[in-house]
Design a protein around this motif. Structure first.
Motif, PDB file in Angstrom:
ATOM      1  N   THR A 561     -22.934  85.652  -3.355  1.00  6.70           N
ATOM      2  CA  THR A 561     -24.147  85.685  -4.250  1.00  6.70           C
ATOM      3  C   THR A 561     -24.091  87.349  -4.486  1.00  6.70           C
ATOM      4  N   PRO A 562     -24.054  87.546  -5.712  1.00  9.00           N
ATOM      5  CA  PRO A 562     -23.816  89.215  -6.113  1.00  9.00           C
ATOM      6  C   PRO A 562     -25.509  89.639  -6.274  1.00  9.00           C
ATOM      7  N   TRP A 595     -18.291  83.203  -6.878  1.00 10.07           N
ATOM      8  CA  TRP A 595     -19.539  83.758  -7.217  1.00 10.07           C
ATOM      9  C   TRP A 595     -20.417  82.682  -7.023  1.00 10.07           C
ATOM     10  N   ALA A 596     -21.445  82.801  -6.349  1.00  5.61           N
ATOM     11  CA  ALA A 596     -22.375  81.787  -6.036  1.00  5.61           C
ATOM     12  C   ALA A 596     -24.014  82.071  -6.383  1.00  5.61           C
ATOM     13  N   VAL A 597     -24.555  81.502  -7.449  1.00  9.47           N
ATOM     14  CA  VAL A 597     -25.793  81.901  -7.731  1.00  9.47           C
ATOM     15  C   VAL A 597     -26.803  81.603  -6.506  1.00  9.47           C
ATOM     16  N   ASP A 640     -19.014  73.178  -9.929  1.00 10.03           N
ATOM     17  CA  ASP A 640     -18.603  73.582 -11.122  1.00 10.03           C
ATOM     18  C   ASP A 640     -18.144  75.029 -11.360  1.00 10.03           C
ATOM     19  N   ASN A 641     -18.191  75.810 -10.380  1.00 12.26           N
ATOM     20  CA  ASN A 641     -17.854  77.082 -10.263  1.00 12.26           C
ATOM     21  C   ASN A 641     -16.575  77.507  -9.044  1.00 12.26           C
ATOM     22  N   ARG A 642     -15.975  76.375  -8.752  1.00 12.32           N
ATOM     23  CA  ARG A 642     -14.757  76.497  -7.862  1.00 12.32           C
ATOM     24  C   ARG A 642     -14.019  77.537  -8.126  1.00 12.32           C
ATOM     25  N   ALA A 643     -13.406  78.270  -7.143  1.00 10.74           N
ATOM     26  CA  ALA A 643     -12.445  79.417  -7.303  1.00 10.74           C
ATOM     27  C   ALA A 643     -11.141  78.596  -7.793  1.00 10.74           C
TER      28      ALA A 643
END
Ligand code: WT7
Length: 645
Positions: A561-562, A595-597, A640-643
């Protein structure tokens, strides 16, 4: 592909072997019914003592305590060198094979004695004495073994740090055990590339004011900085030193070395091993598991920075007056034929390596293997992680040409020596199984409540009674030792592994059940990598899990999580991967960053790693129950955001 099948002991192997099945059963029985008689006899047979022990063994797992051969006096360096000199002074102790195939060396027991004594005298002259800690940060050159044995000779406690670790990791380890001397080299050499060991040491030592001496071996002659008040050249000092140095009589329970290893929480732990029991079990397992006979050429491909290098390149083999091969390079340099060429060149009889190396070489095709002879090979071994049966059969058929039994040895940094293993002349093999316990080892499987399970079953692997080479403490923190190994299932040592036992009593290790990763046989805590990642300014939160990897066994997958004002980008991903390499070392570099929100957390804020592991493994159809999550919608977002791979 080869059929996966059981492989009974072959007659040719049985005839030569030290131990057949009937002997295994009889000796095993005695070893657990009368352990003190059994181990007392073995300690007299395998080791030379200056003074006999008062009591063979005593242990109390509730206090995390174990002592073996208390009161007995011996010296590891004397046992590995001096006592062989009367009859084997001119026999080969170490065959060194350089990174460059044109470079090699043979070191006899007499030469080993001289080298070790000289270095021991240099350390003494710098004020290093019994009980002091010495850090060894070395490439795979004979001087690494000399350094370990020189410490053992004067009773200093060594802490070998793998040459692939970063200055930061080196510094942490030096400080944790307050090492005051470091033995290193100008540079290492691996696969044709230089490793800046002295530069790394200088960086680490900027924060280690207690280090008064750095002994530097000149390996490449590369450019390095020099600190006159602290740095000394190995060659200058040892050339000037005497080649005689008495071996310090040590109590069997005096510390021999500290070796750092990763756990599921916090910083790496300094696993403490002592003198008598450790040496006994490493020597005995080496002889019986690899069916070692005088004159055999034995090669373990590990690095001395790991426990396998300690027990099965240096201490076990040298204690048995064996010929141990030490390899500076990597299996794929100059090409994927290297291991088999080395085997032919030095007529290697025993070859011990890791499943990850076998899989990597298997992926290169059979030709690299079959173009070599390998007829000297008698016994093969593996260690470090579960070996998949396909790789096992390839190793057996292609490398060993069905002639050589494979010893799948299960053990840990903490166990000091092998615990579950076949014996060549005794054990019918099943690909993927480490088979049966070694003498004196009492494994058991328990359910989550700690109840011992009987018969063919699956559970968590514990050891119910002490064994000679077991961990004695976590350096400087015995409470942590108790907490980590003896509190999960009171009364037992908990391994952290899960296992299955079949109807023949064979053990099949299924892997870690805690947050410890096994990447190419290297052990790493997910917490360690997370702590490194969150040090970076762009990272708000990080969660690291393992995922199945064809060659490495497990790969590293990091969810990040950025910080709110940070825009994720491929460049930042790359930067973070390099950042972990800088903080810990290349072995900890994440394969994938996602990246994970948000991360999947319970209402009490605990990250549900089970879900992260499933997503990283691409097993999104079997996520299980997600209803206890504080915000179940984060899961869809993660999927949905898998690497991309
Ligand atoms: C962990 C210990 C012991 C030397 C190298 C690793 C795994 C080790 C096997 C094997 C299945 C194995 C376990 C263990 N492991 N050998 N033959 N089959 N798993 O030492 O770094 O302390 O790691 O390695 O998970 O707990 P380590």
């Amino acid at each position: 592909m080869f059929e996966i099948e059981n492989h009974p002991v072959k007659d040719a192997i049985k005839q030569r072997a030290h131990i057949n099945d009937a002997q295994y059963k009889e000796m095993y029985q005695q070893s657990i019914e009368q352990p003190d008689t059994f181990w007392g006899n073995m300690a007299s047979e395998f080791l030379e003592w200056f003074t006999p022990w008062e009591k063979v063994s005593e242990f109390d797992f509730n206090k995390g305590e174990a002592t073996w051969f208390k009161g007995g006096k011996l010296n590891v360096s004397h046992n590995c060198i001096d006592r062989h000199l009367a009859t084997k002074a001119n026999d080969t102790a170490i065959i060194w094979e350089g990174d460059n195939p044109d470079e090699d060396l043979t070191i006899t027991y007499q030469q080993l004695h001289d080298k070790v004594c000289r270095l021991a005298n240099v350390l003494k002259a710098r004020g290093v004495k019994k009980g002091d800690r010495v850090c060894i940060y070395m490439p795979m050159i004979p001087e690494a073994a000399y350094a370990m044995l020189a410490c053992a000779r004067i009773g200093a406690v060594h802490s070998v740090v793998f040459g692939g670790f970063s200055p930061e990791s080196l510094k942490d380890r030096i400080l944790d055990s307050d090492c005051q001397a470091v033995i290193t080299a100008d540079e290492g050499l691996r696969g044709g590339k230089a490793v800046p060991l002295k530069v790394n040491t200088d960086t680490a030592l900027a924060s280690c004011p207690n280090v008064h001496t750095v002994v530097v071996v000149k390996r490449t002659g590369g450019e390095i900085a020099w600190n006159d008040s602290r740095d000394i050249w190995y060659h200058e000092q040892t050339d000037a030193a005497s080649n005689q140095c008495p071996a310090e009589p040590m109590d069997a329970e005096d510390p021999l070395f500290i070796l750092y290893t990763s756990g599921s929480t916090g910083k790496p732990k300094g696993v403490l091993h002592t003198t008598g029991g450790y040496l006994l079990q490493s020597a005995m397992t080496h002889k019986y598991i690899f069916d070692y006979h005088p004159g055999d050429v034995y090669w373990c491909t590990a690095d001395v920075g790991w426990i396998t290098g300690h027990s099965y390149i240096v201490y076990g083999p040298l204690c048995n007056a064996a010929i141990t091969l030490m390899f500076e390079g990597v299996p794929t340099y100059p090409d994927a034929s290297r291991c088999w060429q080395v085997i032919d060149k030095h007529q290697v009889n025993v070859f011990y390596t890791a499943p990850t190396a076998i899989r990597a070489l298997m992926a290169q095709g059979d030709d690299y293997v079959t173009r070599t002879d390998r007829s000297s090979l008698k016994i093969l071994g593996t260690v470090g992680e579960p070996i998949n049966p396909e790789a096992w059969e390839w190793y057996y058929h292609v490398v060993g040409e069905t002639r050589c039994p494979i010893m799948d040895t299960w053990w840990q940094t903490e166990t000091g020596a092998v615990m579950i293993t076949p014996l060549p002349g005794a054990t019918n093999l099943k690909p993927g199984s480490a088979t049966r316990p070694f003498f004196g080892v009492q494994p058991a499987l328990v359910d989550p409540e700690g109840q011992i399970l009987e018969g063919a079953t699956e559970g968590n692997l514990v050891i119910t009674a002490s064994w000679p080479s077991q961990i004695r403490s976590v350096y400087g923190d015995h409470e942590r030792c108790i907490q980590t190994y003896y509190s999960t299932y009171p009364g037992y040592y908990f391994t952290g592994d899960g296992a299955r036992r079949d109807e023949d009593g064979y053990y099949w290790i299924t892997g870690r059940v805690d947050d410890v990763l096994n990447v190419s046989g290297h052990r790493m805590g997910t917490a360690e990598i997370e702590s490194a990642l969150v040090l970076h300014d762009a990272v708000a939160e990080a969660a690291v899990v393992g995922f199945p990897h064809d060659i490495k066994g497990q790969g590293i997958y990091a969810y990040i999580t950025p910080m709110h004002d940070v825009e994720p980008s491929p460049e930042l991903e790359k930067e973070l991967r390099e950042f972990v390499t800088k903080e810990i070392g290349a072995i900890a570099k994440p394969d994938f960053i996602q990246w994970a929100v948000g991360l999947p957390k319970t209402r009490s804020g605990k990250i549900m790693r089970r879900i992260l592991r499933k997503i990283a493994s691409d097993e999104i159809d079997s996520l299980g129950d997600t209803s206890t999550l504080a915000d179940p919608s984060v899961v869809d977002n993660l999927i949905d955001n898998r690497a991309k791979r």
